[in-house]
Write a protein that holds these residues in place. Structure first.
Motif, PDB file in Angstrom:
ATOM      1  N   ASN A  89       0.828  -1.210   0.000  1.00 22.80           N
ATOM      2  CA  ASN A  89       0.000   0.000   0.000  1.00 22.80           C
ATOM      3  C   ASN A  89       0.864   1.261   0.000  1.00 22.80           C
ATOM      4  OD1 ASN A  89       0.801  -0.716   2.653  1.00 22.80           O
ATOM      5  ND2 ASN A  89      -0.754   0.624   3.519  1.00 22.80           N
ATOM      6  N   TYR A  90       1.974   1.238   0.756  1.00 26.43           N
ATOM      7  CA  TYR A  90       2.856   2.407   0.778  1.00 26.43           C
ATOM      8  C   TYR A  90       3.630   2.522  -0.534  1.00 26.43           C
ATOM      9  CZ  TYR A  90       5.924   5.975   2.821  1.00 26.43           C
ATOM     10  OH  TYR A  90       6.594   7.148   3.101  1.00 26.43           O
ATOM     11  N   ASP A 131       0.578 -12.432 -14.726  1.00 29.51           N
ATOM     12  CA  ASP A 131       0.182 -11.050 -14.450  1.00 29.51           C
ATOM     13  C   ASP A 131       0.947 -10.037 -15.296  1.00 29.51           C
ATOM     14  OD1 ASP A 131      -1.731 -11.623 -12.481  1.00 29.51           O
ATOM     15  OD2 ASP A 131      -0.182 -11.880 -10.956  1.00 29.51           O
ATOM     16  N   LEU A 132       1.843 -10.520 -16.135  1.00 34.01           N
ATOM     17  CA  LEU A 132       2.746  -9.634 -16.866  1.00 34.01           C
ATOM     18  C   LEU A 132       2.010  -8.608 -17.714  1.00 34.01           C
ATOM     19  CD1 LEU A 132       5.713  -9.004 -17.591  1.00 34.01           C
ATOM     20  CD2 LEU A 132       5.489 -10.643 -19.473  1.00 34.01           C
ATOM     21  N   HIS A 133       0.931  -9.009 -18.374  1.00 33.14           N
ATOM     22  CA  HIS A 133       0.244  -8.125 -19.319  1.00 33.14           C
ATOM     23  C   HIS A 133      -0.942  -7.382 -18.708  1.00 33.14           C
ATOM     24  CE1 HIS A 133       2.665  -9.723 -22.575  1.00 33.14           C
ATOM     25  NE2 HIS A 133       2.378 -10.946 -22.172  1.00 33.14           N
ATOM     26  N   LYS A 134      -1.187  -7.567 -17.440  1.00 27.94           N
ATOM     27  CA  LYS A 134      -2.287  -6.860 -16.785  1.00 27.94           C
ATOM     28  C   LYS A 134      -1.882  -5.431 -16.454  1.00 27.94           C
ATOM     29  CE  LYS A 134      -4.153 -11.021 -14.560  1.00 27.94           C
ATOM     30  NZ  LYS A 134      -4.457 -11.668 -13.279  1.00 27.94           N
ATOM     31  N   GLY A 135      -2.879  -4.625 -16.137  1.00 27.01           N
ATOM     32  CA  GLY A 135      -2.604  -3.282 -15.663  1.00 27.01           C
ATOM     33  C   GLY A 135      -2.363  -3.289 -14.164  1.00 27.01           C
ATOM     34  N   HIS A 136      -2.027  -2.127 -13.633  1.00 31.37           N
ATOM     35  CA  HIS A 136      -1.829  -1.988 -12.179  1.00 31.37           C
ATOM     36  C   HIS A 136      -3.197  -1.736 -11.530  1.00 31.37           C
ATOM     37  CE1 HIS A 136       2.560  -2.017 -12.085  1.00 31.37           C
ATOM     38  NE2 HIS A 136       2.558  -1.233 -13.157  1.00 31.37           N
ATOM     39  N   PHE A 137      -4.012  -2.769 -11.502  1.00 28.53           N
ATOM     40  CA  PHE A 137      -5.385  -2.613 -11.018  1.00 28.53           C
ATOM     41  C   PHE A 137      -5.500  -2.725  -9.504  1.00 28.53           C
ATOM     42  CE2 PHE A 137      -4.687  -7.122 -11.564  1.00 28.53           C
ATOM     43  CZ  PHE A 137      -5.310  -7.693 -10.467  1.00 28.53           C
ATOM     44  N   GLU A 138      -4.468  -3.229  -8.836  1.00 30.49           N
ATOM     45  CA  GLU A 138      -4.557  -3.469  -7.392  1.00 30.49           C
ATOM     46  C   GLU A 138      -4.482  -2.155  -6.608  1.00 30.49           C
ATOM     47  OE1 GLU A 138      -2.091  -6.747  -9.389  1.00 30.49           O
ATOM     48  OE2 GLU A 138      -2.061  -4.552  -9.301  1.00 30.49           O
ATOM     49  N   HIS A 139      -5.221  -2.101  -5.532  1.00 33.40           N
ATOM     50  CA  HIS A 139      -5.133  -0.979  -4.604  1.00 33.40           C
ATOM     51  C   HIS A 139      -5.781  -1.400  -3.291  1.00 33.40           C
ATOM     52  CE1 HIS A 139      -9.440   0.101  -5.078  1.00 33.40           C
ATOM     53  NE2 HIS A 139      -9.258  -0.271  -6.340  1.00 33.40           N
ATOM     54  N   PRO A 140      -5.411  -0.774  -2.181  1.00 38.32           N
ATOM     55  CA  PRO A 140      -5.987  -1.145  -0.885  1.00 38.32           C
ATOM     56  C   PRO A 140      -7.482  -0.839  -0.850  1.00 38.32           C
ATOM     57  CG  PRO A 140      -4.001   0.188  -0.632  1.00 38.32           C
ATOM     58  CD  PRO A 140      -4.398   0.270  -2.066  1.00 38.32           C
ATOM     59  N   PRO A 332      -6.351  -0.823   5.747  1.00 39.70           N
ATOM     60  CA  PRO A 332      -5.607   0.081   4.843  1.00 39.70           C
ATOM     61  C   PRO A 332      -6.524   0.669   3.792  1.00 39.70           C
ATOM     62  CG  PRO A 332      -5.132  -2.233   4.362  1.00 39.70           C
ATOM     63  CD  PRO A 332      -5.917  -2.226   5.623  1.00 39.70           C
ATOM     64  N   GLN A 333      -6.287   1.925   3.477  1.00 36.53           N
ATOM     65  CA  GLN A 333      -7.112   2.639   2.515  1.00 36.53           C
ATOM     66  C   GLN A 333      -6.245   3.218   1.397  1.00 36.53           C
ATOM     67  OE1 GLN A 333     -10.446   2.650   2.677  1.00 36.53           O
ATOM     68  NE2 GLN A 333     -10.406   1.519   4.608  1.00 36.53           N
ATOM     69  N   THR A 334      -6.834   3.381   0.230  1.00 35.87           N
ATOM     70  CA  THR A 334      -6.145   4.024  -0.882  1.00 35.87           C
ATOM     71  C   THR A 334      -6.010   5.515  -0.583  1.00 35.87           C
ATOM     72  OG1 THR A 334      -7.064   2.449  -2.456  1.00 35.87           O
ATOM     73  CG2 THR A 334      -6.230   4.514  -3.347  1.00 35.87           C
ATOM     74  N   CYS A 335      -4.814   6.055  -0.797  1.00 36.65           N
ATOM     75  CA  CYS A 335      -4.619   7.487  -0.591  1.00 36.65           C
ATOM     76  C   CYS A 335      -3.550   8.001  -1.544  1.00 36.65           C
ATOM     77  CB  CYS A 335      -4.252   7.797   0.861  1.00 36.65           C
ATOM     78  SG  CYS A 335      -2.655   7.153   1.389  1.00 36.65           S
ATOM     79  N   THR A 336      -3.587   9.255  -1.839  1.00 43.75           N
ATOM     80  CA  THR A 336      -2.591   9.870  -2.711  1.00 43.75           C
ATOM     81  C   THR A 336      -1.411  10.359  -1.867  1.00 43.75           C
ATOM     82  OG1 THR A 336      -3.735  11.999  -2.546  1.00 43.75           O
ATOM     83  CG2 THR A 336      -4.281  10.576  -4.422  1.00 43.75           C
TER      84      THR A 336
END
Length: 609
Positions: A89-90, A131-140, A332-336
């Motif tokens: 997450n960090y 997972d090589l061709h996937k996007g960065h879809f993961e997030h907390p 954990p939460q998604t944050c900028t």
């Protein structure tokens, strides 16, 4: 310029910095830069622990939070890449790189920076083909799958690195380049890391992208280091040529910034596969940076690419004084992150976290069932991501012997056969150095050894427990059978005594017989007669004196024959009684006789086993 190279950090910053201080005092040198090749574990609080793909018993705060909070400051400029044991997450707050604490810099998913004229590149994470061709879809907040796939290398970062056309001095990756073991002593490696044999023989050990990038960069030296543990080669100091007129601080790289800007449209945040452009297609696929592109970047930054010290805390820091209190751990939460926001503004890049939070709609994400179903269909044939089998990587370092040396740092299974080539400017940490570190540090250094011993002890206890359960079950079964037989059944007692006497006098017998001779019951006599006929027809045969097998080392086929004879005898016996119709199968006499045979069979089975 003295550059220290460290293997997996595992959150043990205090130990590493103390070791460097010891080396400085022992060798009368000054270390200018520390490079760490993954598994950094920038854990700020208990919530971050939930974002690490490790068993719960290994989720420890360690010491990074002290540097995040400002309680301590890193005594050496530190640059690191991500591995497969991170607080993801960090790391995802800083996809293009940034300060995780004062004087500690993370290179992002991939990146290039400069320190005193030394050009350093890096690729975070580990290779996983599915997972090589996937996007960065993961997030907390993550689930059991995304907490692992979050650190898998994506094709976008590899594509961007391949656009580099100017010389790199150092390159870091957590994975070994695939096939690098062919340039070292494989036999020596397997003596220490025998579990790698299958992957090496199948040519599956390491990362193909890292190997491809290393070959294009004409790498001629590879150094592998271990994680920070006693009696491990986890650190080495190298003397790297640098520009004495440039400050020993981090500067952004204009070529890399230009590549980020020109390829921003290729960023995907979807689970669905996306492929990079290539020759023969209609889309642009060559993003080689020109001098004009680099000058444009310099102009955008006012001619100054020095990295500002703009670290900011984005979450509450761990408080050890309150750790014993029962407080709920916030998920954990998604944050900028302000650092990412600033860089994205300067280069007109997409901030993935801003997209996930609905603050930016410049990039497509999975929001509808149709996208999810499509992505799930793509994964339907993939095996489960068993990250327990992912080896703990330990870093490597590569230098060329050319005038322009190229160094490759990668985290993988370290071994002496892949260590330094004997450069007189290299300084290694040894056991004497470790002994000079503070006692508190030495005590904590053995933590992972203790964990390993604890695991081994637990396995031994589990095996002993299983054996005890088997013995208990066997005893229970035997007791149950014995309880079904009358103690005053003198006939059966005589049978058992005769059988024990027969077994004691002849240990070469390879079969089991029902010792019922002398019984007045005609039916047992018929059974014995049937057995004799089987024996004469060689279905039931004892082990001969010339056989190399002893009575308790009989072959499986002989044991099967002995069992077969009992089965045949019992079958004929039951058939005879049924055909005769004199007694039903459930008569008291039939039950008593079956119990006798069961007792005799179990007794013989225990002896043969």
């Amino acid at each position: 310029m003295k550059v220290a190279v460290e293997g997996c950090c595992h959150g043990e910053l205090d130990k590493i910095y103390e070791t460097l201080d010891c080396l400085e005092r022992k060798n009368n040198i000054q270390i200018d830069l520390l490079l760490i090749c993954g598994d950094f574990q920038a854990v700020r609080n208990k919530s971050d622990l939930q974002c690490m793909a490790v068993p719960q018993k290994y989720q420890r705060m360690n010491t990074f939070y002290k540097y995040y909070s400002g309680e301590k400051k890193a005594p050496y400029l530190t640059i690191f890449i991500g591995g497969n044991h991170e607080a993801s997450n960090y790391m995802q707050e800083l996809p293009y790189g940034g300060w995780v604490a004062p004087n500690i810099y993370y290179m992002g998913y991939a990146g290039v920076v400069q320190v005193a004229g030394i050009r350093i590149g890096g690729l975070s994470g580990i290779y996983k083909d599915r997972d090589l061709h996937k996007g960065h879809f993961e997030h907390p907040p993550y689930n059991n799958d995304t907490v692992r796939s979050a650190y898998h290398v994506r094709e976008l970062e590899i594509f961007r690195l391949k656009q580099l056309s100017r010389h790199l001095d150092i390159f870091m990756s957590h994975d070994w380049p695939r096939g690098i073991y062919n340039y070292g002593n494989v036999n020596a490696l397997l003596k220490v890391k025998h579990f790698l044999k299958e992957e090496i023989e199948a040519d599956k050990l390491g990362s193909p992208p890292a190997a491809e990038f290393g070959s294009e960069s004409k790498t001629t030296k590879f150094l592998s280091l271990d994680k920070c543990l006693p009696r491990r080669k986890f650190l080495q100091v190298l003397d790297i040529p640098h520009d004495p007129e440039k400050p020993k601080e981090i500067h952004l790289d204009p070529e890399w910034l230009a590549i980020l800007k020109s390829t921003n449209h290729l960023l995907s945040l979807s689970r669905c596969p996306s492929f990079m452009p290539g020759p023969g297609g209609t889309d642009r696929w060559d993003f080689t940076v020109s001098k004009e592109d680099m000058n444009s970047i310099l102009e955008d930054f006012g001619g100054d690419l020095s990295l500002p010290e703009n670290f900011e805390k984005t979450v509450p820091v761990f408080d050890p004084s309150a750790s014993t209190k029962k407080q709920p751990i916030a998920p954990p939460q998604t944050c900028t992150n302000p650092q990412t926001t600033l860089l994205c503004t300067m280069l007109e890049l997409t901030d993935p976290n801003a997209v996930f939070l609905g603050k930016d709609n410049s990039c497509k994400i999975d929001v509808g069932e149709e996208d999810v179903e499509k992505a799930e269909g793509f994964d339907s044939d993939d095996d489960a991501d068993e990250d327990d089998t992912e080896y703990e990587s330990e870093p490597s370092f590569i230098m060329s012997g050319s005038e322009q040396s190229f160094s490759f740092l990668s985290t993988s299974n370290a071994d002496e056969s892949f260590s330094s080539l004997g450069n007189p400017d290299e300084i290694n940490i040894d056991d004497d150095d470790i002994q000079n570190i503070s006692a508190a540090s030495e005590t904590s250094v053995s933590d992972e050894d203790a964990e390993f011993k604890a695991i081994m002890e637990a396995q031994k206890k589990e095996q002993l427990s299983e054996n005890d359960e088997n013995k208990s079950a066997s005893t229970s079964k035997s007791s149950l059978s014995q309880s079904d037989i009358d103690d005053d059944d003198s006939e059966l007692q005589d049978i058992l005594a005769a059988q024990r006497k027969t077994q004691a006098s002849s240990s070469l017998t390879g079969h089991v017989e029902l010792a019922l001779t002398g019984s007045e019951d005609e039916e047992p006599q018929d059974i014995v007669s049937e057995q004799k006929k089987l024996k004469e027809s060689d279905i039931l045969r004892p082990v001969s004196h010339s056989s190399p097998a002893s009575s308790d080392e009989r072959s499986d086929s002989e044991v099967v024959k002995g069992t077969l004879s009992l089965a045949l005898s019992s079958e004929k016996y039951n058939q005879k009684r049924t055909d005769g119709g004199s007694e039903s199968e459930d008569s008291p006499q039939s039950k008593r006789f079956k119990r006798r045979n069961q007792q005799l069979y179990e007794s013989a089975d225990e002896n043969t086993s």
